[in-house]
Design an enzyme around this catalytic site. Structure first.
Site, mmCIF file in Angstrom:
data_model
loop_
_atom_site.group_PDB
_atom_site.id
_atom_site.type_symbol
_atom_site.label_atom_id
_atom_site.label_comp_id
_atom_site.label_asym_id
_atom_site.label_seq_id
_atom_site.Cartn_x
_atom_site.Cartn_y
_atom_site.Cartn_z
ATOM 1 N N ARG A 199 -0.948 -24.786 55.130
ATOM 2 C CA ARG A 199 -0.157 -23.279 55.242
ATOM 3 C C ARG A 199 -1.454 -22.420 55.678
ATOM 4 O O ARG A 199 -0.873 -21.301 56.226
ATOM 5 C CB ARG A 199 0.320 -22.978 53.860
ATOM 6 C CG ARG A 199 1.135 -21.814 53.776
ATOM 7 C CD ARG A 199 1.424 -21.524 52.353
ATOM 8 N NE ARG A 199 1.433 -22.637 51.377
ATOM 9 C CZ ARG A 199 2.688 -23.219 51.111
ATOM 10 N NH1 ARG A 199 3.831 -22.766 51.838
ATOM 11 N NH2 ARG A 199 2.404 -23.880 50.148
ATOM 12 N N TYR A 200 -2.473 -22.522 55.325
ATOM 13 C CA TYR A 200 -3.637 -21.596 55.548
ATOM 14 C C TYR A 200 -4.605 -22.162 56.823
ATOM 15 O O TYR A 200 -4.757 -23.545 56.615
ATOM 16 C CB TYR A 200 -4.438 -21.266 54.507
ATOM 17 C CG TYR A 200 -3.686 -20.414 53.452
ATOM 18 C CD1 TYR A 200 -3.220 -19.356 53.457
ATOM 19 C CD2 TYR A 200 -3.255 -21.426 52.309
ATOM 20 C CE1 TYR A 200 -2.153 -18.649 52.392
ATOM 21 C CE2 TYR A 200 -2.532 -20.686 51.329
ATOM 22 C CZ TYR A 200 -1.982 -19.339 51.316
ATOM 23 O OH TYR A 200 -1.147 -18.930 50.242
ATOM 24 N N ARG A 212 -7.708 -24.584 55.219
ATOM 25 C CA ARG A 212 -7.600 -25.612 54.133
ATOM 26 C C ARG A 212 -6.305 -26.307 54.150
ATOM 27 O O ARG A 212 -5.334 -25.784 54.804
ATOM 28 C CB ARG A 212 -7.882 -24.756 52.750
ATOM 29 C CG ARG A 212 -6.796 -23.806 52.553
ATOM 30 C CD ARG A 212 -7.599 -22.988 51.468
ATOM 31 N NE ARG A 212 -6.777 -21.712 51.033
ATOM 32 C CZ ARG A 212 -6.778 -20.550 51.731
ATOM 33 N NH1 ARG A 212 -7.491 -20.296 52.875
ATOM 34 N NH2 ARG A 212 -6.027 -19.488 51.477
ATOM 35 N N CYS A 269 2.260 -37.218 36.855
ATOM 36 C CA CYS A 269 1.415 -36.585 36.284
ATOM 37 C C CYS A 269 1.370 -37.141 34.843
ATOM 38 O O CYS A 269 2.284 -37.784 34.280
ATOM 39 C CB CYS A 269 2.030 -34.935 35.856
ATOM 40 S SG CYS A 269 2.067 -34.155 37.541
ATOM 41 N N CYS A 286 5.577 -30.351 33.162
ATOM 42 C CA CYS A 286 5.674 -28.793 32.923
ATOM 43 C C CYS A 286 7.203 -28.556 33.096
ATOM 44 O O CYS A 286 7.678 -28.773 34.127
ATOM 45 C CB CYS A 286 4.935 -27.915 33.369
ATOM 46 S SG CYS A 286 2.962 -28.503 33.403
ATOM 47 N N CYS A 322 7.566 -26.458 36.381
ATOM 48 C CA CYS A 322 7.093 -27.032 37.733
ATOM 49 C C CYS A 322 7.813 -26.758 39.225
ATOM 50 O O CYS A 322 9.018 -27.113 39.178
ATOM 51 C CB CYS A 322 6.758 -28.413 37.698
ATOM 52 S SG CYS A 322 5.789 -29.168 38.884
ATOM 53 N N ARG A 341 7.256 -28.115 41.866
ATOM 54 C CA ARG A 341 7.461 -29.640 42.403
ATOM 55 C C ARG A 341 8.395 -30.390 41.626
ATOM 56 O O ARG A 341 8.327 -31.643 41.610
ATOM 57 C CB ARG A 341 6.085 -30.232 42.960
ATOM 58 C CG ARG A 341 5.588 -29.318 43.994
ATOM 59 C CD ARG A 341 4.462 -30.143 44.666
ATOM 60 N NE ARG A 341 3.496 -29.531 45.525
ATOM 61 C CZ ARG A 341 2.395 -29.062 45.420
ATOM 62 N NH1 ARG A 341 1.733 -29.405 44.521
ATOM 63 N NH2 ARG A 341 1.667 -28.244 46.623
ATOM 64 N N ASP A 359 7.431 -19.722 39.783
ATOM 65 C CA ASP A 359 8.134 -19.712 41.263
ATOM 66 C C ASP A 359 9.575 -19.984 40.818
ATOM 67 O O ASP A 359 10.053 -20.234 39.687
ATOM 68 C CB ASP A 359 7.456 -20.941 41.579
ATOM 69 C CG ASP A 359 6.230 -20.765 42.105
ATOM 70 O OD1 ASP A 359 5.890 -19.760 42.953
ATOM 71 O OD2 ASP A 359 5.285 -21.578 42.018
ATOM 72 N N ASP A 372 3.559 -16.668 44.991
ATOM 73 C CA ASP A 372 3.735 -17.420 46.041
ATOM 74 C C ASP A 372 5.062 -16.966 46.824
ATOM 75 O O ASP A 372 6.162 -17.077 46.377
ATOM 76 C CB ASP A 372 3.845 -18.774 45.838
ATOM 77 C CG ASP A 372 2.734 -19.534 46.293
ATOM 78 O OD1 ASP A 372 2.398 -19.741 47.517
ATOM 79 O OD2 ASP A 372 1.910 -20.481 45.492
ATOM 80 N N LYS A 411 0.340 -17.164 49.500
ATOM 81 C CA LYS A 411 0.056 -16.394 48.277
ATOM 82 C C LYS A 411 0.067 -14.555 48.622
ATOM 83 O O LYS A 411 -0.786 -14.684 49.666
ATOM 84 C CB LYS A 411 -0.759 -16.766 47.325
ATOM 85 C CG LYS A 411 -0.939 -18.278 46.629
ATOM 86 C CD LYS A 411 -1.890 -18.698 45.974
ATOM 87 C CE LYS A 411 -1.768 -19.968 45.378
ATOM 88 N NZ LYS A 411 -1.457 -21.024 46.416
#
Length: 369
Positions: A100-101, A104, A113, A117, A120, A122, A283, A320, A327
């Site tokens: 995206r950037y 990075r 995981c 959460c 989440c 995702r 999100d 985001d 972000k």
């Protein structure tokens, strides 16, 4: 009792993955079982013994439970919520990579995981029934993409949680990345030191240190109670080994949307030698509206945090932007234009600003002559 010890005696011996197990352990109501089974059919559940031990079963509003125990409210999808709320797919040139950037990439190694959460972003992509990890072919393609793009200075290992991999496999991945000349930073996003601190063994710590690149670890925690003695020891093992740490937190209704709670969390991070980094606005993931705050509420919290705690304790409040736009800082502004003015010997007017200090007082800058 140490002030960082778990105050509750309850601690299961294995990770809880089914609604019936949550009910049996007193962490969910039998009256909600049918709805929770519907939630479990769509979204993964995992509550490790360390996390379960933090939950006060007598508190219906327990902030740890709100993060990990499923709720019937997850069955409600609001307008604007999306299965890919931050637009990862739009920036994924090959499987496992999000670019995206410019400098990075995210490298999504696994889709499992230690805990799942309830907020989440995702949540549609992780857990049972999903691919556990990248195939060898997909891994090789992702690594080839990183090698072919010299602008990539930092690789962020995420998923899922990369520390669910074995130390042996992590050491191989770290070596592969460090061998790429233009990759100088490897950042690891994880909840494992909180959810299962026993995984942070000497072998795991050694696997994360590699010649040729600098390792950073970003720890996700949302409430100071998560930073127990065991968790602090796990983080100390990383920091003592020369691995710097930063924090990531999500602003969550009923968890940390209170200035005293947020203050305690940020101070706890700094006490653990973890620099507060990001406070994420929630999100637009499906079924998470009951945990999201408003941006205005988040800005007010950040305004109150400044001045109450050291600058070391200040995270950046970020949103985001849906659709893959990245972000953006959305914290409160302390600066806005006032009337323009002219000084002697100046032809063009100069903008004067109003600056608000942490007490809410307004000052002009530059000051009036």
């Amino acid at each position: 009792m140490n002030r960082f010890d778990n105050p509750y005696s309850f601690k299961p011996t294995a990770t809880l993955r089914e609604p019936t197990e949550l009910v049996a352990q007193g962490l969910a109501s039998v009256a909600d079982l049918a709805d929770l089974e519907k939630v479990a059919a769509r979204y993964a559940i995992a509550v490790t013994p360390d996390i379960a031990a933090l939950i006060d079963p007598d508190d219906p509003d327990d902030p740890i439970a709100r993060q990990f125990i499923p709720s019937r409210e997850e069955l409600v999808k609001r307008e604007g919520e999306s299965t890919d709320p931050i637009g990862d797919d739009a920036h994924s040139p090959v499987s496992g990579i999000v670019h995206r950037y410019p400098d990075r990439v995210l490298f999504k190694l696994v889709h499992v995981c230690a805990v799942y959460c309830r907020f989440c972003f995702r949540r549609e992509m992780v857990g049972p029934g999903k691919a556990a990890a990248l195939s060898q072919g997909a891994y090789d393609n992702a690594l080839a993409y990183i090698r072919a793009h010299p602008e990539i200075w930092e690789v962020i290992l995420t998923g899922g949680d990369p520390l669910m991999l074995s130390p042996r496999r992590l050491a191989e991945i770290m070596a592969d990345l460090a061998a790429v000349d233009h990759v100088r930073i490897i950042r690891i996003h994880t909840r494992v030191p909180v959810a299962d601190p026993a995984r942070i063994t000497p072998e795991m710590v050694a696997a994360l240190k590699v010649e040729g690149a600098t390792t950073w670890v970003a720890l996700h925690a949302n409430h100071a109670r998560e930073l127990t003695v065991r968790v602090r020891a796990a983080c100390a093992a990383l920091v003592d080994a020369g691995i710097p740490m930063v924090s990531q937190s999500v602003l969550l209704r009923g968890v940390n949307d209170d200035i005293a709670v947020l203050e305690a969390l940020m101070r706890a991070f700094v006490e653990c030698r973890i620099k507060p980094y990001y406070l994420h606005h929630g999100d637009l993931a499906p079924g998470t509206s009951h945990l999201r705050t408003t941006l205005e509420a988040g800005q007010e919290l950040m305004r109150n945090l400044r001045g109450r705690v050291s600058g070391l304790c200040q995270p950046e409040y970020v949103l985001d932007i849906p659709g893959g736009h990245g972000k953006s800082p959305v914290g409160p502004s302390y600066l806005w234009p006032s009337d323009s003015f002219s000084r002697e010997r100046e032809v063009e007017p100069e903008t004067r600003y109003r600056v608000v200090d942490y007490c809410g007082d307004v000052h002009l800058y530059p000051p009036k002559p």
